[in-house]
Design a protein around this motif. Structure first.
Motif, PDB file in Angstrom:
ATOM      1  N   PRO A 140       0.792  -1.232   0.000  1.00  0.00           N
ATOM      2  CA  PRO A 140       0.000   0.000   0.000  1.00  0.00           C
ATOM      3  C   PRO A 140       0.830   1.291   0.000  1.00  0.00           C
ATOM      4  CG  PRO A 140      -1.053  -1.604   1.402  1.00  0.00           C
ATOM      5  CD  PRO A 140       0.241  -2.235   0.933  1.00  0.00           C
ATOM      6  N   ASP A 141       1.953   1.316   0.769  1.00  0.00           N
ATOM      7  CA  ASP A 141       2.711   2.580   0.834  1.00  0.00           C
ATOM      8  C   ASP A 141       3.482   2.881  -0.457  1.00  0.00           C
ATOM      9  OD1 ASP A 141       4.840   0.850   1.012  1.00  0.00           O
ATOM     10  OD2 ASP A 141       5.565   1.571   2.957  1.00  0.00           O
ATOM     11  N   GLN A 142       3.447   1.972  -1.409  1.00  0.00           N
ATOM     12  CA  GLN A 142       4.081   2.231  -2.714  1.00  0.00           C
ATOM     13  C   GLN A 142       3.066   2.716  -3.746  1.00  0.00           C
ATOM     14  OE1 GLN A 142       5.618  -1.915  -2.766  1.00  0.00           O
ATOM     15  NE2 GLN A 142       7.623  -0.981  -3.137  1.00  0.00           N
ATOM     16  N   LEU A 143       1.815   2.931  -3.295  1.00  0.00           N
ATOM     17  CA  LEU A 143       0.748   3.293  -4.228  1.00  0.00           C
ATOM     18  C   LEU A 143       0.267   4.719  -4.002  1.00  0.00           C
ATOM     19  CD1 LEU A 143      -1.521   0.130  -3.787  1.00  0.00           C
ATOM     20  CD2 LEU A 143       0.269   0.450  -5.517  1.00  0.00           C
ATOM     21  N   SER A 144      -0.310   5.322  -5.050  1.00  0.00           N
ATOM     22  CA  SER A 144      -0.974   6.622  -4.910  1.00  0.00           C
ATOM     23  C   SER A 144      -2.328   6.426  -4.223  1.00  0.00           C
ATOM     24  CB  SER A 144      -1.180   7.236  -6.288  1.00  0.00           C
ATOM     25  OG  SER A 144      -2.153   6.492  -6.999  1.00  0.00           O
ATOM     26  N   GLY A 145      -2.942   7.535  -3.813  1.00  0.00           N
ATOM     27  CA  GLY A 145      -4.264   7.457  -3.182  1.00  0.00           C
ATOM     28  C   GLY A 145      -5.288   6.786  -4.082  1.00  0.00           C
ATOM     29  N   GLY A 146      -5.296   7.166  -5.347  1.00  0.00           N
ATOM     30  CA  GLY A 146      -6.252   6.590  -6.289  1.00  0.00           C
ATOM     31  C   GLY A 146      -6.048   5.094  -6.453  1.00  0.00           C
ATOM     32  N   GLN A 147      -4.779   4.688  -6.510  1.00  0.00           N
ATOM     33  CA  GLN A 147      -4.483   3.256  -6.638  1.00  0.00           C
ATOM     34  C   GLN A 147      -4.914   2.505  -5.381  1.00  0.00           C
ATOM     35  OE1 GLN A 147      -0.270   3.628  -7.525  1.00  0.00           O
ATOM     36  NE2 GLN A 147      -0.641   3.080  -9.668  1.00  0.00           N
ATOM     37  N   ARG A 148      -4.692   3.121  -4.208  1.00  0.00           N
ATOM     38  CA  ARG A 148      -5.117   2.472  -2.956  1.00  0.00           C
ATOM     39  C   ARG A 148      -6.630   2.282  -2.939  1.00  0.00           C
ATOM     40  NH1 ARG A 148      -1.402   5.289   1.759  1.00  0.00           N
ATOM     41  NH2 ARG A 148       0.367   5.536   0.366  1.00  0.00           N
ATOM     42  N   GLN A 149      -7.358   3.315  -3.416  1.00  0.00           N
ATOM     43  CA  GLN A 149      -8.809   3.189  -3.400  1.00  0.00           C
ATOM     44  C   GLN A 149      -9.269   2.127  -4.405  1.00  0.00           C
ATOM     45  OE1 GLN A 149     -10.686   3.301  -1.179  1.00  0.00           O
ATOM     46  NE2 GLN A 149     -11.737   5.270  -0.929  1.00  0.00           N
ATOM     47  N   ARG A 150      -8.533   1.976  -5.514  1.00  0.00           N
ATOM     48  CA  ARG A 150      -8.867   0.902  -6.463  1.00  0.00           C
ATOM     49  C   ARG A 150      -8.720  -0.473  -5.809  1.00  0.00           C
ATOM     50  NH1 ARG A 150      -9.218   2.393 -11.762  1.00  0.00           N
ATOM     51  NH2 ARG A 150      -8.839   4.616 -11.986  1.00  0.00           N
ATOM     52  N   VAL A 151      -7.667  -0.624  -5.006  1.00  0.00           N
ATOM     53  CA  VAL A 151      -7.451  -1.890  -4.291  1.00  0.00           C
ATOM     54  C   VAL A 151      -8.589  -2.097  -3.279  1.00  0.00           C
ATOM     55  CG1 VAL A 151      -5.905  -3.198  -2.772  1.00  0.00           C
ATOM     56  CG2 VAL A 151      -4.949  -1.715  -4.565  1.00  0.00           C
ATOM     57  N   ALA A 152      -8.950  -1.015  -2.590  1.00  0.00           N
ATOM     58  CA  ALA A 152     -10.025  -1.113  -1.589  1.00  0.00           C
ATOM     59  C   ALA A 152     -11.350  -1.506  -2.255  1.00  0.00           C
ATOM     60  CB  ALA A 152     -10.172   0.203  -0.841  1.00  0.00           C
ATOM     61  N   ILE A 153     -11.572  -1.002  -3.469  1.00  0.00           N
ATOM     62  CA  ILE A 153     -12.790  -1.354  -4.203  1.00  0.00           C
ATOM     63  C   ILE A 153     -12.753  -2.841  -4.569  1.00  0.00           C
ATOM     64  CG2 ILE A 153     -14.050  -0.998  -6.373  1.00  0.00           C
ATOM     65  CD1 ILE A 153     -13.230   1.982  -6.170  1.00  0.00           C
ATOM     66  N   ALA A 154     -11.606  -3.302  -5.058  1.00  0.00           N
ATOM     67  CA  ALA A 154     -11.465  -4.721  -5.400  1.00  0.00           C
ATOM     68  C   ALA A 154     -11.671  -5.585  -4.156  1.00  0.00           C
ATOM     69  CB  ALA A 154     -10.092  -4.982  -6.010  1.00  0.00           C
ATOM     70  N   ARG A 155     -11.110  -5.155  -3.030  1.00  0.00           N
ATOM     71  CA  ARG A 155     -11.268  -5.918  -1.787  1.00  0.00           C
ATOM     72  C   ARG A 155     -12.737  -5.972  -1.356  1.00  0.00           C
ATOM     73  NH1 ARG A 155      -8.866  -3.381   3.558  1.00  0.00           N
ATOM     74  NH2 ARG A 155     -10.368  -1.832   2.843  1.00  0.00           N
ATOM     75  N   ALA A 156     -13.444  -4.839  -1.532  1.00  0.00           N
ATOM     76  CA  ALA A 156     -14.864  -4.804  -1.157  1.00  0.00           C
ATOM     77  C   ALA A 156     -15.699  -5.725  -2.046  1.00  0.00           C
ATOM     78  CB  ALA A 156     -15.397  -3.377  -1.240  1.00  0.00           C
ATOM     79  N   LEU A 157     -15.241  -5.929  -3.292  1.00  0.00           N
ATOM     80  CA  LEU A 157     -16.060  -6.664  -4.259  1.00  0.00           C
ATOM     81  C   LEU A 157     -15.736  -8.151  -4.359  1.00  0.00           C
ATOM     82  CD1 LEU A 157     -16.009  -4.032  -7.109  1.00  0.00           C
ATOM     83  CD2 LEU A 157     -18.026  -4.754  -5.826  1.00  0.00           C
ATOM     84  N   VAL A 158     -14.609  -8.554  -3.790  1.00  0.00           N
ATOM     85  CA  VAL A 158     -14.105  -9.900  -4.067  1.00  0.00           C
ATOM     86  C   VAL A 158     -15.037 -10.999  -3.540  1.00  0.00           C
ATOM     87  CG1 VAL A 158     -12.612 -10.181  -2.031  1.00  0.00           C
ATOM     88  CG2 VAL A 158     -11.959 -11.229  -4.224  1.00  0.00           C
ATOM     89  N   THR A 159     -15.802 -10.692  -2.507  1.00  0.00           N
ATOM     90  CA  THR A 159     -16.739 -11.676  -1.964  1.00  0.00           C
ATOM     91  C   THR A 159     -18.083 -11.634  -2.699  1.00  0.00           C
ATOM     92  OG1 THR A 159     -17.428 -10.045  -0.340  1.00  0.00           O
ATOM     93  CG2 THR A 159     -15.727 -11.603   0.353  1.00  0.00           C
TER      94      THR A 159
END
Ligand code: ADP
Ligand code: MG
Length: 228
Positions: A140-159
């Motif tokens: 996470p600390d190697q990513l921009s804010g937008g990239q972090r939120q993209r990961v958070a969206i993927a995490r929210a959707l994976v289930t």
């Protein structure tokens, strides 16, 4: 999909009862793209946490997908959340010691007993969907804010949740990135018929949704559907 009846939330401050949410009566349908708006302190996050089964009301009903969630025990509630609900937060809330891939995998390991190959298939699909495939081994600390939120969206959707709650998801993002994130969520809503419920005062989100519910001092003062 979600129904509340005479729902109230009270916080105790010493001797005083603070009525934070007063007589909430809402109905939100399957696949809606809804924003809850209102001034800071009006109760948006509290409503989101109640509807998202993170918090329980003091009185009234909350029915999510046919289940009165106010009647569930803490463990049952956690299971119900894991199966049906995804969350996206303002501060992304990624786990710093896990890679992008592992952050997305985390909810699958926590709540579903899926074989590695099936997990991998779901994660890779979502990494593509949110355009983060190349960053999958970064932290996470190697990513921009937008990239972090993209990961958070993927995490929210994976289930494959039926409902995603997003509390001020664009508050820490610049305008261009915010618009991309909103577009991504809209695309997902159309593709998977996922219900999205935002708490926000971001005009960019407000102008993208189909319905705007306005809260003032814990009371719904307006509920407007946007005609296409
Ligand atoms: P919003 O998200 O619209 O800014 P919140 O739902 O966070 O509003 O908060 C609504 C009100 O409830 C605020 O006045 C806040 O101070 C109060 N509040 C929120 N959480 C708690 C808590 N755990 N204990 C006491 N008061 C709280
Ligand atoms: Mg809030």
């Amino acid at each position: 999909m979600i129904q509340t009846k005479h729902t109230n939330k009270i916080y105790k401050m010493g001797e005083i009862d603070l009525e934070i949410i007063k007589d909430l009566n809402l109905e939100i349908g399957h696949g809606e793209f809804v924003a809850i708006v209102g001034p800071s302190g009006s109760g948006k996050s509290t409503v989101l946490n109640l509807l998202g089964c993170l918090d329980k009301p003091n009185s009234g009903e909350i029915v999510v997908d046919g289940v009165d969630v106010t009647k569930l025990s803490t463990t049952e509630l956690a299971n119900f959340r894991g199966k049906n609900i995804g969350f996206i937060f303002q501060s992304f809330n990624l786990i710093p010691v896990l890679s992008v891939y592992e952050n997305i995998e985390y909810p699958l390991i926590m709540i579903q007993n899926l074989p590695k190959e099936i997990r991998d298939e779901k994660i890779m699909h979502l990494l593509k969907e949110v355009n983060m495939l190349e960053q999958k081994d970064k932290f996470p600390d190697q990513l921009s804010g937008g990239q972090r939120q993209r990961v958070a969206i993927a995490r929210a959707l994976v289930t494959e949740p039926k409902i995603v709650f997003a509390d001020e998801p664009t508050a820490n993002l610049d305008t261009k990135t915010s618009n991309q994130i909103i577009e991504l969520m809209r695309k997902i809503q159309k593709e998977f018929k996922t219900t999205f419920i935002f708490a926000t005062h971001d005009e960019k989100i407000v102008s993208a949704v189909d319905r705007i519910i306005t809260l003032v001092d814990g009371v719904v003062v307006d509920d407007k559907r946007i005609e296409l």
